[in-house]
Design an enzyme around this catalytic site. Structure first.
Site, PDB file in Angstrom:
ATOM      1  CG  ASP A  44      -1.572  -1.194   1.597  1.00 25.07           C
ATOM      2  OD1 ASP A  44      -1.492  -2.154   0.831  1.00 25.07           O
ATOM      3  OD2 ASP A  44      -2.216  -1.239   2.659  1.00 25.07           O
ATOM      4  NE  ARG A 171      -5.715  -4.959   8.059  1.00 26.30           N
ATOM      5  CZ  ARG A 171      -6.260  -6.110   8.494  1.00 26.30           C
ATOM      6  NH1 ARG A 171      -6.278  -6.396   9.784  1.00 26.30           N
ATOM      7  NH2 ARG A 171      -6.800  -6.969   7.648  1.00 26.30           N
TER       8      ARG A 171
HETATM    9  C1  FRU Z   1      -3.830  -3.773   2.698  1.00 22.79           C
HETATM   10  C2  FRU Z   1      -3.214  -4.180   4.027  1.00 22.79           C
HETATM   11  C3  FRU Z   1      -3.611  -3.230   5.138  1.00 22.79           C
HETATM   12  C4  FRU Z   1      -2.482  -3.396   6.115  1.00 22.79           C
HETATM   13  C5  FRU Z   1      -1.297  -3.564   5.200  1.00 22.79           C
HETATM   14  C6  FRU Z   1      -0.214  -4.464   5.716  1.00 22.79           C
HETATM   15  O1  FRU Z   1      -3.122  -4.254   1.609  1.00 22.79           O
HETATM   16  O2  FRU Z   1      -3.569  -5.499   4.355  1.00 22.79           O
HETATM   17  O3  FRU Z   1      -4.872  -3.482   5.694  1.00 22.79           O
HETATM   18  O4  FRU Z   1      -2.333  -2.292   6.960  1.00 22.79           O
HETATM   19  O5  FRU Z   1      -1.797  -4.090   3.988  1.00 22.79           O
HETATM   20  O6  FRU Z   1       0.876  -4.468   4.840  1.00 22.79           O
END
Ligand code: FRU
Length: 477
Positions: A44, A171
């Site tokens: 991300d 999150r």
């Molecule tokens: C989305 C995700 C988020 C998390 C991150 C971990 O792709 O799963 O929810 O914070 O990637 O890398």
């Protein structure tokens, strides 16, 4: 990396980058103008902002992937979006609050400071249920005066603060200011497997440490079991909610990837009575997830996504070359009549070199695999675009399809989207990624492509007897 003393983590990552980035950079599938990890894994985009004259683009980063997938934040910055410098790993998973990953989050720029909010992930070993109790999810805050050096970390919300009817999957904070108050949104999964967004308000205006829950934002009927990466922002005065729902059933022309990413225009007041009705996917291609937006100094709302999808089951062929995944180009967002349009930021046009017209029905060479190709289709004729013999993009019968001729596995065969009256298609190609913008960005389809021959040829086939229905211009980049 998890077993390394925390204080040495930064040094170890830097050393690893120095030792391996040269080998990685020699891979012909590396791209020219998309942001990639210098080594290892990226997912991300995080903490996007414009701060003290510079753009900052952070991202989920596991430098030593595949031997270690512990997530830190990587960091690019620069005065303009065409010249971004890699700044090294920014947030490391080096405290008891984030020891199993400095997960996704956002930036808030205020009073000359950059505030970063993110999720500190802590996995619970032992006999815990993965969904209900297997992890701690700490909402963390750090700040910076210069965008490079950061303050001590503070945990501002933890599992004890979240509502009791929630699983441990909460999150990806988004924080913004509206009418003098600060809001914080977190993606969540209830114990009944309903995807939602928890909306908090700061207890005192201007204070980021104390938050109270003001609303739970969700659809009336369950729409996926989990919503990741929420983003609230205003476009043309309208509130937009972008979320990534997990657990939607695939349909013929929607929800074709394992997880989705799209937007609602909430009606009413998100702090009180509201309704979420239509969900529109940001991108109908094979590779798109977890986008984030920010507003730059020119007042543009810019979206950047991850050109990948978690748990897609596809083993990227670049893994053995020492890196995997990249971000989309920055896309400027505009809203007209309830539709959101995405368009590569205008400065990307400066990359255009020699321009040519691709004649119909013959293969045309494409040195280097980087081009910007605009096809105008004033009479809405059906047509096909071929990228070598590997990928066909076709407009026909009210649909656009993106179809690989070979079997790449993991369901990477075809993506199909509804499209009536296709009058324009823009294909932005950068070695191993294609971003396809249709009708001024009303529909976007992104895919990774791993061509055998990097000088892959292209062809345009027009299925219409009327002459001169299609004009096109292709610029080498
Ligand atoms: C989305 C995700 C988020 C998390 C991150 C971990 O792709 O799963 O929810 O914070 O990637 O890398």
């Amino acid at each position: 990396m998890s077993s390394v003393p925390k204080k040495d983590m930064k040094e170890m990552i830097t050393q690893y980058e120095q030792q391996n980035s040269r080998r990685v950079s020699e891979d012909p599938w590396r791209c020219g103008f998309h942001l990639m990890p210098v080594v290892g894994w990226l997912n991300d985009p995080n903490g996007l902002c414009h701060f003290k004259g510079e753009y900052h683009i952070f991202f989920q980063y596991a430098p030593m992937f595949p031997s270690d997938s512990l997530k830190a934040w990587g960091h690019y910055s620069g005065k303009d979006l065409l010249h971004l410098q890699y700044e090294g790993a920014a947030i490391l998973p080096d405290t008891a609050y984030d020891q199993d990953g400095a997960y996704s989050g956002t930036a808030l720029v205020e009073d000359g400071k950059m505030y970063l909010f993110y999720t500190g992930n802590v996995k619970r070993d032992g006999d815990y249920d993965y969904i209900l109790s297997g992890r701690e999810s700490n909402t963390m805050l750090i700040s910076s005066e210069d965008g490079i050096n950061f303050s001590e970390k503070k945990c501002i919300l933890d599992n004890g603060d979240y509502p009791p009817d929630y699983s441990c999957h909460i999150r990806d904070p988004k924080v913004w200011r509206e009418n003098g108050r600060h809001y914080l949104a977190l993606g969540g999964r209830t114990k009944k497997d309903k995807g939602t967004v928890l909306l908090y308000q700061s207890v005192k205006p201007g204070d980021f440490e104390y938050w109270e829950l003001v609303n739970e934002i969700t659809t009336e009927d369950t729409f996926g079991y989990m919503w990741e990466c929420p983003d609230f922002f205003r476009l043309n005065g309208k509130m937009v909610l972008s979320v990534c729902p997990q657990g939607l059933e695939a349909e013929e022309t929607r929800f074709q990837n394992v997880y989705q990413s799209g937007w609602f225009l909430p009606e009413g007041d998100i702090g009180g009575e509201y309704r979420l009705e239509t969900f529109t996917e940001w991108d109908m291609g094979f590779d798109f997830y977890a986008p984030q937006t920010f507003v730059d100094d020119k007042g543009r709302t810019i979206l950047i996504g991850w050109a990948g999808v978690p748990d897609a089951g596809f083993e990227e062929p670049t893994v053995e070359r020492g890196w995997v995944h990249l971000l989309t180009v920055p896309r400027e967002l505009t809203e007209r009549n309830g539709k959101i349009y995405q368009w590569p930021v205008a400065e990307l046009d400066q990359m255009r070199g020699e321009k040519r017209n691709v004649p119909e029905g013959v293969w045309t060479a494409n040195p280097g695999g980087r081009f910007d190709w605009i096809i105008q289709n004033s009479k809405r004729a059906d047509f096909e675009v071929w990228i070598s013999e590997e990928l066909k993009i076709a407009y026909s019968g009210g649909h656009v399809t993106m179809e690989f001729t070979g079997d790449m596995g993991a369901g990477r065969t075809v993506r199909k989207a509804e499209c009536h009256n296709l009058n324009q298609m823009r294909i932005l190609a950068d070695s191993s990624i294609l971003e396809v913008y249709i009708n001024g960005g009303e529909l976007v389809m992104t895919t990774r492509i791993f061509p055998k021959d990097m000088d892959y040829k292209v062809m345009l086939v027009v299925n219409c007897l009327v002459p001169d229905t299609i004009n096109n211009s292709l610029w080498y980049l």
